[in-house]
Motif scaffolding. Structure first.
Motif, PDB file in Angstrom:
ATOM      1  N   ASN A 180       3.641  75.378 -14.968  1.00 24.50           N
ATOM      2  CA  ASN A 180       3.843  74.312 -15.941  1.00 24.50           C
ATOM      3  C   ASN A 180       4.612  74.847 -17.144  1.00 24.50           C
ATOM      4  OD1 ASN A 180       1.594  75.014 -18.165  1.00 24.50           O
ATOM      5  ND2 ASN A 180       0.752  75.406 -16.118  1.00 24.50           N
ATOM      6  N   ALA A 181       4.987  73.970 -18.024  1.00 26.05           N
ATOM      7  CA  ALA A 181       5.853  74.331 -19.159  1.00 26.05           C
ATOM      8  C   ALA A 181       5.067  74.733 -20.402  1.00 26.05           C
ATOM      9  CB  ALA A 181       6.777  73.158 -19.485  1.00 26.05           C
ATOM     10  N   SER A 182       3.811  75.044 -20.244  1.00 29.71           N
ATOM     11  CA  SER A 182       2.966  75.369 -21.390  1.00 29.71           C
ATOM     12  C   SER A 182       3.398  76.656 -22.084  1.00 29.71           C
ATOM     13  CB  SER A 182       1.512  75.533 -20.942  1.00 29.71           C
ATOM     14  OG  SER A 182       0.965  74.326 -20.501  1.00 29.71           O
ATOM     15  N   GLU A 183       3.091  76.716 -23.367  1.00 25.07           N
ATOM     16  CA  GLU A 183       3.147  77.960 -24.128  1.00 25.07           C
ATOM     17  C   GLU A 183       1.869  78.033 -24.958  1.00 25.07           C
ATOM     18  OE1 GLU A 183       6.652  78.891 -26.293  1.00 25.07           O
ATOM     19  OE2 GLU A 183       8.009  78.508 -24.603  1.00 25.07           O
ATOM     20  N   ILE A 184       1.147  79.135 -24.808  1.00 27.83           N
ATOM     21  CA  ILE A 184      -0.131  79.299 -25.505  1.00 27.83           C
ATOM     22  C   ILE A 184      -0.027  80.540 -26.374  1.00 27.83           C
ATOM     23  CG2 ILE A 184      -2.639  79.417 -25.260  1.00 27.83           C
ATOM     24  CD1 ILE A 184      -0.777  78.783 -22.108  1.00 27.83           C
ATOM     25  N   GLU A 185      -0.199  80.366 -27.653  1.00 27.41           N
ATOM     26  CA  GLU A 185       0.023  81.457 -28.599  1.00 27.41           C
ATOM     27  C   GLU A 185      -1.281  82.046 -29.095  1.00 27.41           C
ATOM     28  OE1 GLU A 185       1.649  81.335 -32.972  1.00 27.41           O
ATOM     29  OE2 GLU A 185       3.386  81.323 -31.601  1.00 27.41           O
ATOM     30  N   MET A 186      -1.247  83.346 -29.288  1.00 26.08           N
ATOM     31  CA  MET A 186      -2.409  84.057 -29.829  1.00 26.08           C
ATOM     32  C   MET A 186      -1.923  85.039 -30.891  1.00 26.08           C
ATOM     33  SD  MET A 186      -5.105  86.459 -27.743  1.00 26.08           S
ATOM     34  CE  MET A 186      -6.493  87.249 -28.541  1.00 26.08           C
ATOM     35  N   THR A 187      -2.669  85.140 -31.980  1.00 31.32           N
ATOM     36  CA  THR A 187      -2.327  86.048 -33.074  1.00 31.32           C
ATOM     37  C   THR A 187      -3.462  87.050 -33.279  1.00 31.32           C
ATOM     38  OG1 THR A 187      -1.034  84.333 -34.179  1.00 31.32           O
ATOM     39  CG2 THR A 187      -1.725  86.212 -35.512  1.00 31.32           C
ATOM     40  N   VAL A 188      -3.092  88.324 -33.404  1.00 32.59           N
ATOM     41  CA  VAL A 188      -4.086  89.373 -33.658  1.00 32.59           C
ATOM     42  C   VAL A 188      -3.589  90.212 -34.833  1.00 32.59           C
ATOM     43  CG1 VAL A 188      -5.304  91.377 -32.746  1.00 32.59           C
ATOM     44  CG2 VAL A 188      -4.769  89.459 -31.232  1.00 32.59           C
ATOM     45  N   ASP A 189      -4.392  90.268 -35.884  1.00 36.65           N
ATOM     46  CA  ASP A 189      -4.046  91.032 -37.074  1.00 36.65           C
ATOM     47  C   ASP A 189      -4.743  92.388 -37.005  1.00 36.65           C
ATOM     48  OD1 ASP A 189      -3.378  92.054 -39.520  1.00 36.65           O
ATOM     49  OD2 ASP A 189      -4.264  90.423 -40.704  1.00 36.65           O
ATOM     50  N   PHE A 190      -3.979  93.439 -36.731  1.00 35.08           N
ATOM     51  CA  PHE A 190      -4.559  94.766 -36.602  1.00 35.08           C
ATOM     52  C   PHE A 190      -5.006  95.348 -37.936  1.00 35.08           C
ATOM     53  CE2 PHE A 190      -1.793  94.717 -32.719  1.00 35.08           C
ATOM     54  CZ  PHE A 190      -2.831  94.753 -31.799  1.00 35.08           C
ATOM     55  N   LYS A 191      -4.572  94.760 -39.039  1.00 38.30           N
ATOM     56  CA  LYS A 191      -5.032  95.216 -40.354  1.00 38.30           C
ATOM     57  C   LYS A 191      -6.458  94.753 -40.636  1.00 38.30           C
ATOM     58  CE  LYS A 191      -1.869  93.391 -42.981  1.00 38.30           C
ATOM     59  NZ  LYS A 191      -1.068  92.670 -41.980  1.00 38.30           N
ATOM     60  N   ASP A 192      -6.852  93.661 -39.992  1.00 38.91           N
ATOM     61  CA  ASP A 192      -8.173  93.076 -40.228  1.00 38.91           C
ATOM     62  C   ASP A 192      -9.239  93.898 -39.515  1.00 38.91           C
ATOM     63  OD1 ASP A 192     -10.434  91.562 -40.512  1.00 38.91           O
ATOM     64  OD2 ASP A 192      -9.762  89.953 -39.164  1.00 38.91           O
ATOM     65  N   ARG A 193     -10.048  94.624 -40.274  1.00 42.57           N
ATOM     66  CA  ARG A 193     -11.106  95.436 -39.676  1.00 42.57           C
ATOM     67  C   ARG A 193     -12.493  94.850 -39.901  1.00 42.57           C
ATOM     68  NH1 ARG A 193      -8.586  99.938 -37.410  1.00 42.57           N
ATOM     69  NH2 ARG A 193      -6.587  99.011 -36.906  1.00 42.57           N
ATOM     70  N   GLU A 194     -12.522  93.602 -40.326  1.00 47.91           N
ATOM     71  CA  GLU A 194     -13.806  92.911 -40.435  1.00 47.91           C
ATOM     72  C   GLU A 194     -14.169  92.238 -39.117  1.00 47.91           C
ATOM     73  OE1 GLU A 194     -15.781  93.260 -43.043  1.00 47.91           O
ATOM     74  OE2 GLU A 194     -14.211  94.578 -43.822  1.00 47.91           O
ATOM     75  N   SER A 195     -13.163  92.064 -38.266  1.00 48.65           N
ATOM     76  CA  SER A 195     -13.404  91.415 -36.975  1.00 48.65           C
ATOM     77  C   SER A 195     -12.889  92.315 -35.861  1.00 48.65           C
ATOM     78  CB  SER A 195     -12.683  90.063 -36.918  1.00 48.65           C
ATOM     79  OG  SER A 195     -11.274  90.248 -36.984  1.00 48.65           O
ATOM     80  N   ILE A 196     -13.384  92.072 -34.645  1.00 53.97           N
ATOM     81  CA  ILE A 196     -12.930  92.797 -33.465  1.00 53.97           C
ATOM     82  C   ILE A 196     -12.655  91.787 -32.360  1.00 53.97           C
ATOM     83  CG2 ILE A 196     -14.139  94.926 -34.039  1.00 53.97           C
ATOM     84  CD1 ILE A 196     -16.359  94.165 -32.201  1.00 53.97           C
ATOM     85  N   THR A 197     -11.898  92.203 -31.370  1.00 52.47           N
ATOM     86  CA  THR A 197     -11.598  91.333 -30.233  1.00 52.47           C
ATOM     87  C   THR A 197     -12.015  92.014 -28.934  1.00 52.47           C
ATOM     88  OG1 THR A 197      -9.369  92.186 -29.817  1.00 52.47           O
ATOM     89  CG2 THR A 197      -9.579  90.439 -31.471  1.00 52.47           C
ATOM     90  N   ASN A 198     -12.045  91.229 -27.888  1.00 56.27           N
ATOM     91  CA  ASN A 198     -12.371  91.714 -26.547  1.00 56.27           C
ATOM     92  C   ASN A 198     -13.743  92.377 -26.509  1.00 56.27           C
ATOM     93  OD1 ASN A 198     -11.602  91.853 -23.837  1.00 56.27           O
ATOM     94  ND2 ASN A 198     -10.892  93.957 -24.033  1.00 56.27           N
ATOM     95  N   THR A 199     -14.697  91.727 -27.151  1.00 62.71           N
ATOM     96  CA  THR A 199     -16.036  92.306 -27.283  1.00 62.71           C
ATOM     97  C   THR A 199     -16.889  92.150 -26.029  1.00 62.71           C
ATOM     98  OG1 THR A 199     -16.874  90.240 -28.227  1.00 62.71           O
ATOM     99  CG2 THR A 199     -16.046  91.898 -29.758  1.00 62.71           C
ATOM    100  N   GLU A 200     -16.497  91.246 -25.127  1.00 63.47           N
ATOM    101  CA  GLU A 200     -17.371  90.931 -23.997  1.00 63.47           C
ATOM    102  C   GLU A 200     -16.768  91.303 -22.645  1.00 63.47           C
ATOM    103  OE1 GLU A 200     -18.273  86.771 -24.548  1.00 63.47           O
ATOM    104  OE2 GLU A 200     -19.720  87.184 -26.129  1.00 63.47           O
ATOM    105  N   TYR A 201     -15.748  92.193 -22.656  1.00 62.10           N
ATOM    106  CA  TYR A 201     -15.129  92.519 -21.380  1.00 62.10           C
ATOM    107  C   TYR A 201     -16.060  93.338 -20.490  1.00 62.10           C
ATOM    108  CZ  TYR A 201     -14.210  97.493 -22.286  1.00 62.10           C
ATOM    109  OH  TYR A 201     -14.352  98.834 -22.507  1.00 62.10           O
ATOM    110  N   TYR A 202     -16.965  94.107 -21.120  1.00 58.45           N
ATOM    111  CA  TYR A 202     -17.858  94.939 -20.310  1.00 58.45           C
ATOM    112  C   TYR A 202     -18.998  94.084 -19.757  1.00 58.45           C
ATOM    113  CZ  TYR A 202     -20.378  99.030 -18.699  1.00 58.45           C
ATOM    114  OH  TYR A 202     -21.011  99.956 -17.903  1.00 58.45           O
ATOM    115  N   PRO A 203     -19.256  94.148 -18.466  1.00 58.06           N
ATOM    116  CA  PRO A 203     -20.221  93.241 -17.825  1.00 58.06           C
ATOM    117  C   PRO A 203     -21.687  93.600 -18.051  1.00 58.06           C
ATOM    118  CG  PRO A 203     -19.265  94.717 -16.207  1.00 58.06           C
ATOM    119  CD  PRO A 203     -18.561  95.007 -17.485  1.00 58.06           C
ATOM    120  N   TRP A 204     -22.182  93.263 -19.225  1.00 60.04           N
ATOM    121  CA  TRP A 204     -23.603  93.488 -19.519  1.00 60.04           C
ATOM    122  C   TRP A 204     -24.052  92.474 -20.557  1.00 60.04           C
ATOM    123  CZ3 TRP A 204     -26.005  98.724 -18.567  1.00 60.04           C
ATOM    124  CH2 TRP A 204     -27.381  98.682 -18.775  1.00 60.04           C
TER     125      TRP A 204
END
Length: 740
Positions: free
Chosen positions: A557-581
């Protein structure tokens, strides 16, 4: 405590203690008498009506009601199979000894009698549970920490119950450990002849320390040897005694520099020659029939493959690598993303001739280190500067971010697999941290060797249970009964008897690829990995949203899905649930990454194999570390973690050569080496896919400058990452369709 004293104590506390809260005034932890009295009083005040039989026993014991406790416990222990009673038997002998005037003497006498009556396997399992994996220090510190953290003079019933249970574990094990340690060790001396003073010189002048274990009373007939080659000095005695109990000679060879070896400790680097020379030494011993097999998991799986790097020793007849790591492939990096758990491992195995458990278990140090690194944003190769200790092995890793000659020299590479012509049984699990390593060996062997005699056994196991015996539940998921096989004691030795003694092949190995299908209580058996799959479910990412989810649809399909990640921001983290537990959960974080959901499945589906993907996207940088998690959303609206992939875009085509992306140009990144799984997905289930960028305190942060990621730091986070996925992006699930 005398009855009158208890009555006096009870009369001085508020009646509300029996309801919501219990009066609590700390005593000195070093005052064992005062502490015992306090815990006895607290145990009396706790409401145990809704507790299990085992917990009721604990409270009866701490209250001093030993006769009642013994009656309760005898009922409870009958419900437990003998091979699961390692801790329970300690409790039984403890309470019986408490009824004696001489506690230590009574416990020693009864436990010695118990051990002598036990068969070889039972005593080996006692050794593993109580000595090798000695839980005492943890129980003691757990109780002390819980006690010290109580700040109030009134505590809730739940807190009181928890405290008494922890005190039970602390006091029972700390007061008996020295006794049962000695009795188990003395029993080993009665059963086995152990030579632990052997040092073998290597051709380059280094030394390797070796231990040989034989069952006493056996004939002088020459025997086959079962070899464990390990860096984990002191932890493999149970493996060798198991081999001896099964009619073989058990041999441990420790990595050069470990145990009695005077050489420098060199993890990973010399196993490719040292293990071969150890096999050669074994073949020349008077007790050897010149047949050697190897077994072991994790590092001890890697050493088996390393031994065949240059050539296969004529006496090596088979290997059984379980959850084998592959240096440079899945350790210390996975798909070229370097994780920091290997940082502490280096101290654990190199600080002394054995293992540095104190350093390994210093969780405060390691958590502080990774959190400080994340908060400050310093380069990954500066971890030991933050830690304040030089980590030589870590600094070596920092020099080899791709799969270069440093890693290639450790294990067979490409055509070197072609000469490996012995029977092999690879064992791994769907949730094994080293599954990618185990499958790398399996795949490369099949790629380069002609029709290899190589079997695969895989099921719903993790890094530990795939080496031993799975328990009824794994990370809150209840296993099918057919998955509850005894890998260590049964399957492996059936295989050794098959290869070395000409007996029948293990029944479970009905074909080359043998895997347990979760939620069906069955195993499937196929001739190859490709034969596991007869069809594919392919989903494309779509920008259309339904509630909190983007959608997965069948068409480009013709979709475009955008995501922004600010590496300067150390108050938050991403990909916290990739490990299966845990494996199954009520909710996932819908704000962490891009979350896509499919329509409901119209029929039951068996997912068999490794999911793969083709992601088309553009970024405003030169590189990105990304992840893909696949969940089953059950008809009951629970999220079951099926599999995941994490990798570096610039190494997607070749782990040996980095190819940077062109900023703001669309590119297609493909992957096909996610974690393998087999599971039934019920009709009405939905597929949920989370696409994310990796930015957390567990692994490198790829800032996308194109420099060595180990050298990048927060100063490189000038602008946020903008990543834009298109509707050409797809995730494909391999499935088995019996109609095809």
């Amino acid at each position: 405590m005398k009855k009158s004293v208890l009555i006096l104590f009870l009369s001085t506390i508020s009646m509300t203690s029996f309801a919501q809260e219990v009066a609590f005034k700390k005593v000195e932890l070093s005052d064992s008498v005062a502490l015992a009295n306090q815990m006895q009083q607290l145990a009396v005040l706790c409401d145990t009506q809704n507790l299990s039989k085992l917990d009721v026993f604990k409270f009866q014991l701490i209250r001093g009601n030993y006769k009642e406790a013994l009656v309760t416990f005898k009922k409870r222990i009958k419900e437990t199979p003998i091979d699961q009673r390692h801790y329970l038997d300690i409790y039984m002998h403890y309470v019986e000894a408490k009824l004696s005037k001489n506690f230590k003497g009574a416990f020693k006498k009864s436990y010695r009698k118990y051990v002598k009556k036990s068969d070889d396997i039972q005593v080996i399992n006692l050794d593993k549970a109580l000595i090798i994996r000695d839980p005492t220090d943890y129980y003691v510190s757990n109780f002390k920490n819980t006690y010290s953290n109580i700040k109030s003079e009134k505590i809730a019933q739940a807190t009181a119950i928890d405290l008494v249970k922890k005190y039970f574990l602390s006091t029972v094990f700390s007061s008996t450990r020295a006794i049962y340690f000695e009795e188990i060790k003395q029993d080993h001396k009665r059963r086995y002849a152990v030579n632990d003073s052997i040092v073998i010189p290597m051709k380059d002048g280094a030394e390797v320390s070796v231990v040989v274990v034989k069952r006493k009373g056996n004939s002088t007939t020459k025997k086959s040897a079962i070899l464990v080659s390990s860096i984990y000095t002191g932890t493999n005695v149970a493996s060798t005694t198991l081999a001896a109990s099964k009619g073989y000679v058990g041999v441990i060879a420790n990595t050069r520099g470990k145990r009695r070896s005077k050489s420098d400790i060199k993890p990973l680097e010399y196993e490719n020659t040292d293990v071969y020379e150890v096999i050669d030494w074994i073949s020349k011993q008077s007790w050897s029939n010149q047949k050697v097999a190897m077994v072991g998991g994790s590092y001890n799986g890697f050493t088996q493959w390393a031994s065949m790097k240059h050539k296969v020793h004529p006496s090596l007849k088979t290997i059984v690598p379980m959850v084998a790591i592959a240096p440079g492939i899945d350790y210390p990096m996975e798909n070229n993303v370097l994780h920091n758990y290997s940082y502490s491992w280096n101290f654990y195995v190199t600080n002394n001739k054995f293992l540095d458990f104190k350093a390994s278990n210093d969780f405060n140090r390691w958590n502080t280190l990774k959190n400080t690194w994340y908060k400050t944003g310093v380069a990954f190769n500066k971890l030991d500067s933050l830690d304040g200790q030089v980590n030589k092995l870590w600094n070596t890793y920092m020099q080899h971010p791709s799969y270069d000659d440093f890693w290639k020299k450790m294990i067979p590479y490409k055509q070197e697999f072609a000469k490996i012509d012995i029977p092999i049984l690879t064992i791994t699990g769907y949730y094994d941290d080293s599954q990618r390593g185990a499958m790398y060996y399996f795949n490369e062997h099949h790629k380069y060797a002609k029709n290899p005699n190589h079997y695969l056994l895989v099921g719903p196991y993790d890094h530990w249970t795939a080496q031993t015996k799975p328990e009824e539940s794994l990370r809150n998921y209840k296993l099918d009964k057919t998955a509850l096989i005894n890998i260590e004691e049964d399957i492996i030795y059936q295989w050794f008897d098959y290869i070395l003694k000409g007996k029948e092949k293990p029944i479970i190995l009905k074909d080359k690829v043998n895997f347990q299908v979760m939620d069906t209580d069955t195993w499937m058996h196929k001739s190859s990995l490709n034969a596991m799959t007869s069809d594919t479910l392919t989903f494309h990412l779509s920008a259309t949203k339904v509630d909190d989810f983007y959608t997965l649809i069948s068409d480009v399909n013709a979709s475009e899905i955008e995501m922004t990640v600010d590496f300067k921001d150390r108050e938050s983290i991403t990909n916290t649930e990739y490990y299966p537990w845990p494996l199954e959960r009520e909710q996932i974080n819908l704000k962490d990454g891009l979350v896509f959901k499919s329509e409901a499945l119209k029929e039951d589906v068996l997912i068999n194999g490794s999911f793969f993907g083709n992601l088309e996207f553009s970024i405003n940088k030169k590189d990105v570390d990304y992840s893909v998690i696949v969940y089953q959303l059950t008809p009951e609206n629970k999220y079951f973690h099926l599999s995941y992939y994490i990798g570096r875009a610039s190494f997607a085509k070749d782990r040996e050569k980095r190819v940077l992306l062109t900023p703001n140009e669309f590119t297609e990144i493909s992957f096909n080496n996610s974690k393998l799984i087999s599971k039934k997905l019920e009709k009405g289930s939905r597929i949920v896919v989370v696409v994310n960028v990796n930015k957390n305190n567990n692994a490198q942060i790829n800032y996308g400058t194109g420099k060595d990621v180990n050298e990048e730091n927060i100063k490189d986070a000038v602008i946020p990452l903008q990543i834009n996925f298109t509707g050409n992006s797809s995730i494909s699930l391999p499935i088995w369709n019996s109609r095809k």
